[in-house]
Motif scaffolding. Structure first.
Motif, short mmCIF file in Angstrom:
data_model
loop_
_atom_site.label_atom_id
_atom_site.label_comp_id
_atom_site.label_asym_id
_atom_site.label_seq_id
_atom_site.Cartn_x
_atom_site.Cartn_y
_atom_site.Cartn_z
N HIS A 126 -3.44 4.88 -2.18
CA HIS A 126 -4.65 5.44 -1.45
C HIS A 126 -4.65 6.84 -1.33
CE1 HIS A 126 -5.63 1.17 -0.75
NE2 HIS A 126 -4.52 0.95 -0.38
N LEU A 171 -5.04 0.16 7.51
CA LEU A 171 -4.52 -0.77 6.66
C LEU A 171 -3.53 -1.77 7.22
CD1 LEU A 171 -3.35 1.67 3.87
CD2 LEU A 171 -5.26 -0.23 3.58
N LEU A 193 -7.60 -6.35 1.25
CA LEU A 193 -6.93 -5.35 0.40
C LEU A 193 -5.66 -5.91 -0.02
CD1 LEU A 193 -7.94 -2.03 2.24
CD2 LEU A 193 -9.55 -3.15 0.55
N HIS A 210 0.95 -1.00 -0.06
CA HIS A 210 -0.08 -0.21 0.06
C HIS A 210 0.89 1.16 0.08
CE1 HIS A 210 -3.67 -2.13 0.82
NE2 HIS A 210 -2.95 -3.04 1.64
N GLY A 241 -3.53 -3.98 -2.16
CA GLY A 241 -2.63 -2.99 -2.25
C GLY A 241 -3.11 -1.93 -3.25
N GLY A 242 -2.39 -1.05 -3.19
CA GLY A 242 -2.71 0.18 -4.24
C GLY A 242 -2.23 1.34 -3.71
#
Length: 72
Positions: free
Chosen positions: A62, A49, A57, A2, A59-60
Motif C-alpha cells: 500500500h 488495516l 483486504l 500487508h 494483502g498487498g
C-alpha cells in the motif's frame, strides 16, 4: 500480509542523509497531491488495516505517498 510503502518521510533518522531536504522537496513537487505522507498518515493506514473495516483486504503493498510512486 500487508506492506506499507510511504516513500520519503521526514524523520529524525532521515535527517542524517546528505541533502535529504532537497530530496523531500523534489519528491513533494513530483507527487500529484503536492504532499508526501507523514508518520501520522502511515499510522492511520496501519490502524485501518488492523481494524475490522479492512476485513476483506487480503494483502498487498500500500503506497502512502501522495501519488509519488506513480510518477517514477
Amino acid at each position: 500480509m500487508h506492506a506499507l510503502s510511504p516513500g520519503p518521510l521526514k524523520t529524525r533518522a532521515a535527517s542524517g542523509i546528505d541533502q535529504f531536504d532537497e530530496l523531500l522537496a523534489s519528491a513533494e513537487n513530483r507527487a500529484p497531491t503536492q504532499k508526501l505522507a507523514t508518520i501520522m498518515d502511515v499510522g492511520a493506514m496501519a490502524a485501518f488495516l488492523a481494524s475490522s473495516e479492512a476485513r476483506n483486504l487480503t494483502g498487498g503493498v500500500h503506497d502512502i505517498d501522495g501519488g509519488f510512486s506513480i510518477t517514477a
